[in-house]
Motif scaffolding. Structure first.
Motif, short mmCIF file in Angstrom:
data_model
loop_
_atom_site.label_atom_id
_atom_site.label_comp_id
_atom_site.label_asym_id
_atom_site.label_seq_id
_atom_site.Cartn_x
_atom_site.Cartn_y
_atom_site.Cartn_z
N UNK A 59 0.85 -1.20 0.00
CA UNK A 59 0.00 0.00 0.00
C UNK A 59 0.88 1.25 0.00
N UNK A 60 1.39 1.65 -1.17
CA UNK A 60 2.28 2.81 -1.22
C UNK A 60 1.69 4.07 -0.59
N UNK A 61 0.39 4.28 -0.72
CA UNK A 61 -0.20 5.51 -0.19
C UNK A 61 -0.01 5.64 1.31
N UNK A 62 -0.04 4.51 2.03
CA UNK A 62 0.13 4.56 3.49
C UNK A 62 1.55 5.00 3.84
N UNK A 63 2.54 4.40 3.19
CA UNK A 63 3.93 4.77 3.44
C UNK A 63 4.20 6.21 3.01
N UNK A 64 3.64 6.61 1.89
CA UNK A 64 3.82 7.98 1.42
C UNK A 64 3.14 8.99 2.34
N UNK A 78 3.38 6.95 -6.17
CA UNK A 78 3.47 5.50 -6.31
C UNK A 78 4.34 5.20 -7.51
N UNK A 79 4.94 3.98 -7.50
CA UNK A 79 5.83 3.63 -8.61
C UNK A 79 5.89 2.12 -8.79
N UNK A 80 4.78 1.47 -9.08
CA UNK A 80 3.52 2.06 -9.52
C UNK A 80 2.39 1.60 -8.62
N UNK A 81 1.20 2.20 -8.86
CA UNK A 81 -0.07 1.66 -8.40
C UNK A 81 -0.57 0.67 -9.44
N UNK A 82 -0.80 -0.58 -9.01
CA UNK A 82 -1.31 -1.59 -9.95
C UNK A 82 -2.82 -1.36 -10.08
N UNK A 83 -3.17 -0.44 -10.95
CA UNK A 83 -4.55 0.04 -11.05
C UNK A 83 -5.50 -1.07 -11.50
N UNK A 87 -9.20 -0.54 -6.79
CA UNK A 87 -10.44 0.21 -7.00
C UNK A 87 -10.08 1.67 -7.22
N UNK A 88 -10.37 2.23 -8.39
CA UNK A 88 -10.00 3.62 -8.66
C UNK A 88 -10.57 4.62 -7.65
N UNK A 89 -11.73 4.32 -7.08
CA UNK A 89 -12.30 5.22 -6.07
C UNK A 89 -11.38 5.28 -4.85
N UNK A 90 -10.96 4.10 -4.37
CA UNK A 90 -10.09 4.07 -3.20
C UNK A 90 -8.72 4.64 -3.52
N UNK A 91 -8.20 4.37 -4.71
CA UNK A 91 -6.91 4.94 -5.10
C UNK A 91 -6.97 6.46 -5.05
N UNK A 96 -5.58 11.46 -2.57
CA UNK A 96 -6.08 12.79 -2.18
C UNK A 96 -5.74 13.07 -0.73
N UNK A 97 -5.78 12.02 0.10
CA UNK A 97 -5.40 12.18 1.50
C UNK A 97 -3.91 12.47 1.63
#
Length: 353
Positions: A59-64, A78-83, A87-91, A96-97
Protein backbone atom coordinates in the motif's frame (compact mmCIF):
# COMPACT_ATOMS: atom_id res chain seq x y z
CA UNK A 1 14.84 18.48 -15.04
CA UNK A 2 13.62 16.62 -11.96
CA UNK A 3 15.82 14.10 -10.15
CA UNK A 4 14.48 11.51 -7.75
CA UNK A 5 14.42 7.97 -6.41
CA UNK A 6 12.21 4.89 -6.38
CA UNK A 7 12.05 1.75 -4.26
CA UNK A 8 10.16 -1.53 -4.16
CA UNK A 9 10.87 -1.84 -0.41
CA UNK A 10 12.75 -5.07 -1.01
CA UNK A 11 13.32 -7.73 1.66
CA UNK A 12 15.53 -10.24 -0.13
CA UNK A 13 18.22 -12.14 1.84
CA UNK A 14 21.49 -10.40 2.60
CA UNK A 15 23.93 -11.96 0.14
CA UNK A 16 26.67 -12.25 2.79
CA UNK A 17 24.72 -13.42 5.84
CA UNK A 18 21.51 -14.84 4.39
CA UNK A 19 19.56 -12.75 6.91
CA UNK A 20 16.20 -11.32 5.86
CA UNK A 21 15.02 -8.25 7.73
CA UNK A 22 11.36 -7.94 8.67
CA UNK A 23 8.88 -6.06 6.55
CA UNK A 24 8.41 -3.60 9.40
CA UNK A 25 12.13 -2.84 9.64
CA UNK A 26 12.45 -2.28 5.90
CA UNK A 27 9.42 0.02 5.87
CA UNK A 28 11.02 2.08 8.66
CA UNK A 29 14.25 2.25 6.66
CA UNK A 30 12.45 3.50 3.57
CA UNK A 31 10.76 6.20 5.60
CA UNK A 32 14.23 7.37 6.70
CA UNK A 33 15.40 7.24 3.08
CA UNK A 34 12.53 9.45 1.92
CA UNK A 35 13.23 11.97 4.69
CA UNK A 36 16.91 12.10 3.67
CA UNK A 37 15.99 12.45 -0.02
CA UNK A 38 13.94 15.51 0.91
CA UNK A 39 16.75 16.97 3.01
CA UNK A 40 19.35 16.65 0.23
CA UNK A 41 17.11 18.39 -2.30
CA UNK A 42 15.79 15.60 -4.49
CA UNK A 43 12.56 16.32 -6.33
CA UNK A 44 10.54 13.11 -6.10
CA UNK A 45 10.38 9.74 -4.34
CA UNK A 46 8.35 6.80 -5.63
CA UNK A 47 7.23 3.64 -3.83
CA UNK A 48 6.17 0.52 -5.70
CA UNK A 49 3.24 -1.78 -4.94
CA UNK A 50 3.79 -5.53 -4.62
CA UNK A 51 2.01 -8.45 -3.01
CA UNK A 52 4.78 -10.95 -2.33
CA UNK A 53 7.16 -11.82 0.48
CA UNK A 54 10.31 -10.26 -0.99
CA UNK A 55 8.79 -6.76 -1.16
CA UNK A 56 7.41 -5.10 1.96
CA UNK A 57 4.96 -2.51 0.63
CA UNK A 58 1.52 -3.44 -0.70
CA UNK A 59 0.00 0.00 0.00
CA UNK A 60 2.28 2.81 -1.22
CA UNK A 61 -0.20 5.51 -0.19
CA UNK A 62 0.13 4.56 3.49
CA UNK A 63 3.93 4.77 3.44
CA UNK A 64 3.82 7.98 1.42
CA UNK A 65 1.35 9.50 3.89
CA UNK A 66 3.81 8.78 6.72
CA UNK A 67 6.56 10.41 4.65
CA UNK A 68 4.32 13.38 3.81
CA UNK A 69 4.07 14.33 7.46
CA UNK A 70 7.86 14.34 7.86
CA UNK A 71 8.99 16.02 4.64
CA UNK A 72 8.68 19.53 3.25
CA UNK A 73 9.36 19.71 -0.47
CA UNK A 74 9.78 16.33 -2.14
CA UNK A 75 7.00 15.04 -4.36
CA UNK A 76 5.58 11.65 -3.34
CA UNK A 77 4.36 9.13 -5.90
CA UNK A 78 3.47 5.50 -6.31
CA UNK A 79 5.83 3.63 -8.61
CA UNK A 80 3.52 2.06 -9.52
CA UNK A 81 -0.07 1.66 -8.40
CA UNK A 82 -1.31 -1.59 -9.95
CA UNK A 83 -4.55 0.04 -11.05
CA UNK A 84 -5.88 -3.06 -12.82
CA UNK A 85 -6.40 -4.94 -9.54
CA UNK A 86 -7.34 -1.95 -7.39
CA UNK A 87 -10.44 0.21 -7.00
CA UNK A 88 -10.00 3.62 -8.66
CA UNK A 89 -12.30 5.22 -6.07
CA UNK A 90 -10.09 4.07 -3.20
CA UNK A 91 -6.91 4.94 -5.10
CA UNK A 92 -8.16 8.48 -5.63
CA UNK A 93 -9.27 8.84 -2.01
CA UNK A 94 -5.97 7.53 -0.67
CA UNK A 95 -3.82 9.80 -2.79
CA UNK A 96 -6.08 12.79 -2.18
CA UNK A 97 -5.40 12.18 1.50
CA UNK A 98 -1.64 12.04 0.86
CA UNK A 99 -2.06 15.26 -1.11
CA UNK A 100 -3.72 16.91 1.87
CA UNK A 101 -1.08 15.75 4.35
CA UNK A 102 1.74 16.86 2.03
CA UNK A 103 -0.02 20.10 1.02
CA UNK A 104 -0.08 19.27 -2.67
CA UNK A 105 2.88 16.94 -3.29
CA UNK A 106 1.15 13.64 -4.14
CA UNK A 107 1.11 11.85 -7.48
CA UNK A 108 -0.29 8.59 -8.83
CA UNK A 109 1.77 6.53 -11.24
CA UNK A 110 -0.69 4.05 -12.71
CA UNK A 111 0.38 0.84 -14.40
CA UNK A 112 -0.88 -2.60 -15.37
CA UNK A 113 1.79 -4.27 -13.25
CA UNK A 114 4.67 -6.46 -14.34
CA UNK A 115 4.02 -8.64 -11.29
CA UNK A 116 0.69 -10.47 -11.32
CA UNK A 117 0.25 -11.63 -7.71
CA UNK A 118 -2.41 -9.01 -7.02
CA UNK A 119 -4.79 -10.37 -9.66
CA UNK A 120 -5.69 -13.70 -8.00
CA UNK A 121 -5.36 -12.08 -4.57
CA UNK A 122 -8.20 -9.67 -5.35
CA UNK A 123 -10.19 -12.02 -7.55
CA UNK A 124 -9.33 -10.78 -11.05
CA UNK A 125 -8.79 -12.92 -14.14
CA UNK A 126 -5.56 -12.36 -16.06
CA UNK A 127 -7.45 -12.80 -19.33
CA UNK A 128 -8.91 -9.36 -18.59
CA UNK A 129 -5.43 -7.85 -18.04
CA UNK A 130 -5.67 -5.10 -20.66
CA UNK A 131 -9.39 -4.42 -20.35
CA UNK A 132 -9.16 -4.01 -16.58
CA UNK A 133 -6.53 -1.31 -16.91
CA UNK A 134 -8.35 0.62 -19.63
CA UNK A 135 -11.65 0.59 -17.74
CA UNK A 136 -10.17 1.52 -14.39
CA UNK A 137 -7.98 4.25 -15.82
CA UNK A 138 -11.09 5.74 -17.42
CA UNK A 139 -12.86 5.76 -14.06
CA UNK A 140 -9.86 7.22 -12.22
CA UNK A 141 -9.62 10.08 -14.71
CA UNK A 142 -13.35 10.76 -14.48
CA UNK A 143 -13.12 10.93 -10.69
CA UNK A 144 -10.18 13.30 -11.02
CA UNK A 145 -12.19 15.63 -13.24
CA UNK A 146 -15.60 15.41 -11.57
CA UNK A 147 -16.71 15.50 -7.95
CA UNK A 148 -19.99 13.71 -8.75
CA UNK A 149 -19.67 10.49 -10.76
CA UNK A 150 -22.13 8.62 -12.97
CA UNK A 151 -20.30 5.60 -14.30
CA UNK A 152 -20.89 2.08 -15.60
CA UNK A 153 -18.36 -0.61 -16.41
CA UNK A 154 -17.87 -4.38 -16.63
CA UNK A 155 -15.40 -5.03 -13.83
CA UNK A 156 -16.69 -2.81 -11.04
CA UNK A 157 -20.18 -1.97 -9.72
CA UNK A 158 -21.73 1.13 -11.26
CA UNK A 159 -21.56 4.50 -9.53
CA UNK A 160 -24.94 6.28 -9.71
CA UNK A 161 -24.52 10.00 -9.11
CA UNK A 162 -22.18 9.72 -6.13
CA UNK A 163 -19.52 12.09 -4.84
CA UNK A 164 -15.92 10.96 -4.26
CA UNK A 165 -14.10 12.59 -1.36
CA UNK A 166 -11.80 14.05 -0.16
CA UNK A 167 -10.86 16.25 -3.08
CA UNK A 168 -7.13 16.89 -3.51
CA UNK A 169 -5.18 20.08 -2.96
CA UNK A 170 -3.86 19.87 -6.53
CA UNK A 171 -6.37 20.34 -9.31
CA UNK A 172 -5.95 18.06 -11.09
CA UNK A 173 -4.18 15.45 -9.00
CA UNK A 174 -1.25 14.29 -11.18
CA UNK A 175 -1.78 10.87 -12.78
CA UNK A 176 1.12 9.35 -14.72
CA UNK A 177 1.02 6.39 -17.08
CA UNK A 178 3.82 3.93 -16.32
CA UNK A 179 5.06 1.79 -19.19
CA UNK A 180 7.65 -0.89 -19.70
CA UNK A 181 8.10 0.37 -23.24
CA UNK A 182 5.21 -0.99 -25.30
CA UNK A 183 4.20 1.38 -28.11
CA UNK A 184 0.52 0.93 -27.26
CA UNK A 185 0.86 2.20 -23.69
CA UNK A 186 3.13 5.05 -24.77
CA UNK A 187 0.63 6.14 -27.43
CA UNK A 188 -2.24 5.87 -24.91
CA UNK A 189 -0.45 8.24 -22.53
CA UNK A 190 0.06 10.72 -25.35
CA UNK A 191 -3.55 10.54 -26.56
CA UNK A 192 -4.77 11.14 -23.01
CA UNK A 193 -2.32 13.98 -22.46
CA UNK A 194 -0.92 12.32 -19.34
CA UNK A 195 2.72 12.36 -18.24
CA UNK A 196 4.66 9.22 -19.15
CA UNK A 197 7.05 7.19 -16.99
CA UNK A 198 9.26 4.63 -18.75
CA UNK A 199 10.90 1.72 -16.96
CA UNK A 200 14.34 1.50 -18.59
CA UNK A 201 16.05 -1.45 -16.93
CA UNK A 202 17.71 -3.26 -19.83
CA UNK A 203 19.25 -2.78 -23.24
CA UNK A 204 20.22 0.68 -24.40
CA UNK A 205 18.20 3.58 -22.97
CA UNK A 206 18.88 5.49 -26.19
CA UNK A 207 16.49 3.14 -27.99
CA UNK A 208 13.65 4.73 -26.02
CA UNK A 209 14.03 7.96 -28.00
CA UNK A 210 11.66 6.56 -30.65
CA UNK A 211 9.01 5.89 -28.00
CA UNK A 212 9.31 9.41 -26.63
CA UNK A 213 8.79 10.75 -30.14
CA UNK A 214 5.73 8.49 -30.52
CA UNK A 215 4.40 9.84 -27.23
CA UNK A 216 4.66 13.45 -28.35
CA UNK A 217 3.23 12.70 -31.81
CA UNK A 218 0.24 10.95 -30.24
CA UNK A 219 -0.32 13.85 -27.85
CA UNK A 220 -0.07 16.46 -30.57
CA UNK A 221 -2.45 14.50 -32.81
CA UNK A 222 -4.96 14.42 -29.93
CA UNK A 223 -4.73 18.20 -29.59
CA UNK A 224 -2.66 18.41 -26.40
CA UNK A 225 -0.06 21.11 -25.74
CA UNK A 226 3.12 19.05 -25.84
CA UNK A 227 5.13 21.81 -24.14
CA UNK A 228 3.26 20.94 -20.95
CA UNK A 229 3.95 17.20 -21.09
CA UNK A 230 6.64 15.41 -19.12
CA UNK A 231 8.53 12.14 -19.57
CA UNK A 232 10.22 10.27 -16.74
CA UNK A 233 12.57 7.31 -16.72
CA UNK A 234 13.16 4.78 -13.98
CA UNK A 235 16.42 2.82 -13.92
CA UNK A 236 18.43 0.74 -11.47
CA UNK A 237 21.56 2.25 -9.95
CA UNK A 238 23.78 3.13 -7.02
CA UNK A 239 26.19 5.97 -6.29
CA UNK A 240 29.39 5.69 -4.25
CA UNK A 241 32.58 7.69 -3.75
CA UNK A 242 34.33 5.58 -6.40
CA UNK A 243 33.07 3.41 -9.21
CA UNK A 244 34.99 0.47 -7.79
CA UNK A 245 33.13 0.80 -4.48
CA UNK A 246 29.79 1.15 -6.25
CA UNK A 247 30.38 -2.03 -8.26
CA UNK A 248 31.61 -4.00 -5.26
CA UNK A 249 28.57 -3.09 -3.15
CA UNK A 250 25.84 -3.07 -5.80
CA UNK A 251 26.60 -6.07 -7.99
CA UNK A 252 26.06 -8.96 -5.52
CA UNK A 253 22.55 -7.99 -4.30
CA UNK A 254 21.52 -6.93 -7.80
CA UNK A 255 22.68 -10.25 -9.24
CA UNK A 256 20.76 -12.14 -6.55
CA UNK A 257 17.51 -10.23 -7.10
CA UNK A 258 17.69 -10.33 -10.89
CA UNK A 259 18.39 -14.05 -10.93
CA UNK A 260 15.38 -14.71 -8.68
CA UNK A 261 13.19 -12.84 -11.16
CA UNK A 262 15.00 -14.48 -14.06
CA UNK A 263 14.15 -17.96 -12.84
CA UNK A 264 10.49 -16.95 -12.52
CA UNK A 265 10.32 -15.38 -15.97
CA UNK A 266 12.66 -17.54 -18.00
CA UNK A 267 15.48 -15.02 -18.40
CA UNK A 268 19.09 -16.04 -18.79
CA UNK A 269 21.47 -15.74 -15.82
CA UNK A 270 22.48 -12.27 -14.66
CA UNK A 271 26.28 -12.33 -14.79
CA UNK A 272 29.07 -9.91 -14.09
CA UNK A 273 29.41 -9.39 -17.85
CA UNK A 274 25.70 -8.47 -17.99
CA UNK A 275 26.23 -6.01 -15.16
CA UNK A 276 29.37 -4.44 -16.63
CA UNK A 277 27.74 -3.96 -20.04
CA UNK A 278 24.72 -2.30 -18.41
CA UNK A 279 26.86 0.20 -16.51
CA UNK A 280 28.68 1.34 -19.67
CA UNK A 281 27.88 4.84 -20.93
CA UNK A 282 24.95 3.74 -23.10
CA UNK A 283 23.72 0.97 -20.79
CA UNK A 284 20.68 0.99 -18.51
CA UNK A 285 22.47 0.71 -15.15
CA UNK A 286 23.34 3.98 -13.43
CA UNK A 287 26.06 2.71 -11.12
CA UNK A 288 29.36 4.37 -10.30
CA UNK A 289 30.89 7.51 -8.87
CA UNK A 290 29.18 10.89 -8.98
CA UNK A 291 30.62 11.95 -12.34
CA UNK A 292 29.82 8.63 -14.03
CA UNK A 293 26.18 8.61 -12.95
CA UNK A 294 25.69 12.31 -13.75
CA UNK A 295 27.13 11.89 -17.26
CA UNK A 296 24.76 9.01 -18.00
CA UNK A 297 21.70 10.96 -16.84
CA UNK A 298 22.75 13.97 -18.91
CA UNK A 299 23.16 11.74 -21.97
CA UNK A 300 19.67 10.33 -21.40
CA UNK A 301 18.26 13.84 -21.22
CA UNK A 302 19.99 14.96 -24.40
CA UNK A 303 19.38 11.87 -26.53
CA UNK A 304 16.01 10.64 -25.28
CA UNK A 305 14.37 13.81 -23.98
CA UNK A 306 13.37 12.80 -20.46
CA UNK A 307 12.39 15.56 -18.04
CA UNK A 308 12.50 13.46 -14.85
CA UNK A 309 15.03 10.79 -13.89
CA UNK A 310 14.33 8.33 -11.06
CA UNK A 311 17.11 6.12 -9.73
CA UNK A 312 15.90 2.80 -8.35
CA UNK A 313 18.07 1.85 -5.40
CA UNK A 314 18.58 -0.78 -4.17
CA UNK A 315 17.52 -3.68 -6.39
CA UNK A 316 18.26 -6.41 -3.84
CA UNK A 317 18.70 -5.90 -0.12
CA UNK A 318 21.69 -3.74 0.85
CA UNK A 319 22.93 -2.35 4.16
CA UNK A 320 20.79 0.64 5.06
CA UNK A 321 23.82 2.84 5.65
CA UNK A 322 25.07 2.18 2.10
CA UNK A 323 21.70 3.18 0.63
CA UNK A 324 21.61 6.32 2.76
CA UNK A 325 25.11 7.32 1.61
CA UNK A 326 24.11 6.74 -2.01
CA UNK A 327 21.06 8.99 -1.55
CA UNK A 328 23.24 11.69 -0.02
CA UNK A 329 25.70 11.63 -2.92
CA UNK A 330 22.86 11.50 -5.44
CA UNK A 331 21.10 14.52 -3.97
CA UNK A 332 24.06 16.68 -3.00
CA UNK A 333 26.42 16.00 -5.90
CA UNK A 334 24.82 14.16 -8.84
CA UNK A 335 21.58 16.15 -9.01
CA UNK A 336 23.25 19.61 -8.97
CA UNK A 337 25.71 18.50 -11.65
CA UNK A 338 22.87 17.29 -13.88
CA UNK A 339 20.72 20.37 -13.32
CA UNK A 340 23.62 22.71 -14.06
CA UNK A 341 24.49 20.97 -17.32
CA UNK A 342 20.87 20.76 -18.45
CA UNK A 343 20.38 24.48 -17.73
CA UNK A 344 23.56 25.34 -19.66
CA UNK A 345 22.52 23.13 -22.54
CA UNK A 346 19.02 24.62 -22.70
CA UNK A 347 20.41 28.17 -22.53
CA UNK A 348 22.59 27.36 -25.54
CA UNK A 349 19.54 26.32 -27.56
CA UNK A 350 19.68 22.57 -26.81
CA UNK A 351 22.14 21.44 -29.50
CA UNK A 352 22.38 17.74 -30.31
CA UNK A 353 25.73 17.30 -28.53
Amino acid sequence: MEIGLTTFVETTPDVKTGKVISHAERIQQVLEEIILADEVGLDVYGVGEHHRNDYACSTPAVLLAAAASRTKNIRLTSAVTVLSSDDPVRVFQEFSTVDAISNGRAEIMAGRGSFIESFPLFGYDLKDYDELFEEKLDLLLQIRENEIINWEGRHRPSIPNRGVYPRPVQDPLPVWIASGGTPQSVARAGMLGLPLALAIIGGSPLQFAALVKLYYRSAEKAGHDISKLTVASHSHGFVAQTTEEAVEKFFPPTQYAMNVLGRERGWGPYTRDTFDYARSLEGALYTGDVKTVAEKIILLRKKVGITRFMLHCPVGSMPHEDVMKSIELFGKEVAPMVREEVARWEAAGMPED
